[in-house]
Design a protein around this motif. Structure first.
Motif, PDB file in Angstrom:
ATOM      1  N   TYR A 128      60.095  -8.953  26.753  1.00 11.37           N
ATOM      2  CA  TYR A 128      60.068 -10.387  27.024  1.00 11.37           C
ATOM      3  C   TYR A 128      58.730 -10.780  27.636  1.00 11.37           C
ATOM      4  CZ  TYR A 128      65.111 -10.198  26.396  1.00 11.37           C
ATOM      5  OH  TYR A 128      66.365 -10.024  25.868  1.00 11.37           O
ATOM      6  N   VAL A 129      58.208 -11.920  27.223  1.00 11.64           N
ATOM      7  CA  VAL A 129      57.030 -12.507  27.850  1.00 11.64           C
ATOM      8  C   VAL A 129      57.428 -13.912  28.273  1.00 11.64           C
ATOM      9  CG1 VAL A 129      54.656 -13.286  27.528  1.00 11.64           C
ATOM     10  CG2 VAL A 129      55.392 -11.116  26.516  1.00 11.64           C
ATOM     11  N   ASN A 130      57.313 -14.179  29.566  1.00 15.60           N
ATOM     12  CA  ASN A 130      57.705 -15.464  30.150  1.00 15.60           C
ATOM     13  C   ASN A 130      59.142 -15.831  29.800  1.00 15.60           C
ATOM     14  OD1 ASN A 130      55.158 -15.739  31.312  1.00 15.60           O
ATOM     15  ND2 ASN A 130      54.347 -16.633  29.437  1.00 15.60           N
ATOM     16  N   GLY A 131      60.017 -14.832  29.805  1.00 19.64           N
ATOM     17  CA  GLY A 131      61.446 -15.051  29.580  1.00 19.64           C
ATOM     18  C   GLY A 131      61.854 -15.157  28.128  1.00 19.64           C
ATOM     19  N   SER A 132      60.914 -15.072  27.199  1.00 20.91           N
ATOM     20  CA  SER A 132      61.233 -15.174  25.772  1.00 20.91           C
ATOM     21  C   SER A 132      61.092 -13.820  25.098  1.00 20.91           C
ATOM     22  CB  SER A 132      60.295 -16.165  25.083  1.00 20.91           C
ATOM     23  OG  SER A 132      60.469 -17.451  25.603  1.00 20.91           O
ATOM     24  N   LEU A 133      62.099 -13.464  24.318  1.00 20.77           N
ATOM     25  CA  LEU A 133      62.062 -12.231  23.555  1.00 20.77           C
ATOM     26  C   LEU A 133      60.959 -12.323  22.510  1.00 20.77           C
ATOM     27  CD1 LEU A 133      63.498  -9.518  22.881  1.00 20.77           C
ATOM     28  CD2 LEU A 133      64.918 -10.828  21.280  1.00 20.77           C
ATOM     29  N   ILE A 134      60.096 -11.312  22.442  1.00 21.36           N
ATOM     30  CA  ILE A 134      58.996 -11.351  21.467  1.00 21.36           C
ATOM     31  C   ILE A 134      59.402 -10.572  20.226  1.00 21.36           C
ATOM     32  CG2 ILE A 134      57.249 -11.674  23.249  1.00 21.36           C
ATOM     33  CD1 ILE A 134      56.454  -8.739  22.868  1.00 21.36           C
ATOM     34  N   ASP A 135      58.907 -11.027  19.064  1.00 17.22           N
ATOM     35  CA  ASP A 135      59.224 -10.330  17.819  1.00 17.22           C
ATOM     36  C   ASP A 135      57.972  -9.934  17.050  1.00 17.22           C
ATOM     37  OD1 ASP A 135      58.404 -12.793  16.953  1.00 17.22           O
ATOM     38  OD2 ASP A 135      60.207 -13.253  15.823  1.00 17.22           O
ATOM     39  N   GLY A 136      56.837 -10.012  17.693  1.00 21.04           N
ATOM     40  CA  GLY A 136      55.560  -9.612  17.113  1.00 21.04           C
ATOM     41  C   GLY A 136      54.547  -9.526  18.230  1.00 21.04           C
ATOM     42  N   PRO A 137      53.290  -9.266  17.910  1.00 19.13           N
ATOM     43  CA  PRO A 137      52.282  -9.180  18.965  1.00 19.13           C
ATOM     44  C   PRO A 137      52.073 -10.530  19.647  1.00 19.13           C
ATOM     45  CG  PRO A 137      51.293  -8.822  16.789  1.00 19.13           C
ATOM     46  CD  PRO A 137      52.748  -9.007  16.588  1.00 19.13           C
ATOM     47  N   VAL A 138      51.963 -10.502  20.972  1.00 20.10           N
ATOM     48  CA  VAL A 138      51.772 -11.712  21.773  1.00 20.10           C
ATOM     49  C   VAL A 138      50.558 -11.513  22.664  1.00 20.10           C
ATOM     50  CG1 VAL A 138      52.778 -13.153  23.598  1.00 20.10           C
ATOM     51  CG2 VAL A 138      54.228 -12.311  21.749  1.00 20.10           C
ATOM     52  N   THR A 139      49.643 -12.481  22.659  1.00 18.88           N
ATOM     53  CA  THR A 139      48.481 -12.443  23.532  1.00 18.88           C
ATOM     54  C   THR A 139      48.922 -12.688  24.963  1.00 18.88           C
ATOM     55  OG1 THR A 139      47.119 -13.360  21.760  1.00 18.88           O
ATOM     56  CG2 THR A 139      46.208 -13.426  23.975  1.00 18.88           C
TER      57      THR A 139
END
Length: 168
Positions: A128-139
């Motif tokens: 999770y980044v900032n409470g959101s589940l990520i499904d790919g690369p996130v900066t």
């Protein structure tokens, strides 16, 4: 408030097991792998210790640091100072997070063109980044909240050519 299907006692929505009888509450929540509560308290650059600031300022441009603000590992910091940094429950991971909520190969941090990215490695509980589940690369950006299993960490970086003093 929900009721335990085994004993009928009231239970909270964030629990995995009934505190009275120990029965699994996975069926009540609908998803046993995503019951990690989000911490709403934020940590800012000014909250870092002098030692953390010194470590951050000594990093090469395009690098970063994850700081654990709460819990059993409060104050722990993980440097993201290589092109690839792995995180997981496997002892060979660069960031070793020893808890069952963390997959063996959970996430990968990648440095490219002065940016740091995080990507989930098909983990069971997700990243999770900032409470959101990520499904790919996130900066990643300064102050981002990164959660791997039960471990919540705050990302800090020093932009190339700048020091973090006075930045937030």
């Amino acid at each position: 408030m929900l009721r335990c299907p085994a004993c009928g006692h009231d239970v909270t929505e964030i629990g995995n097991f009934c505190p009275h009888c120990g029965a699994s509450l996975a069926k009540l929540s609908g998803d046993a792998t995503r019951v990690i509560p989000q911490v709403s308290e934020e940590i800012q650059f000014d909250d870092l210790s002098a030692e953390d600031v010194a470590a951050l300022e000594s990093l090469p441009p395009g690098s970063g640091m994850l700081v654990v603000p709460h819990g059993a590992q409060a104050g722990a910091r993980y440097l993201l100072d290589a092109d690839v940094v792995t995180a997981g429950r496997h002892p060979r991971c660069d960031i070793f997070l020893d808890d069952i909520t963390v997959s063996r190969q959970h996430a990968r941090f990648t440095r490219s063109e002065g940016q740091l990215w995080v990507r989930d490695e098909n983990s069971l509980n997700g990243t999770y980044v900032n409470g959101s589940l990520i499904d790919g690369p996130v900066t990643l950006h300064r102050g981002d909240d990164v959660q791997i299993g039960k471990f919540r960490m705050i990302f800090f970086s020093t932009p190339s050519g700048q020091t973090p003093t006075g930045q937030g």
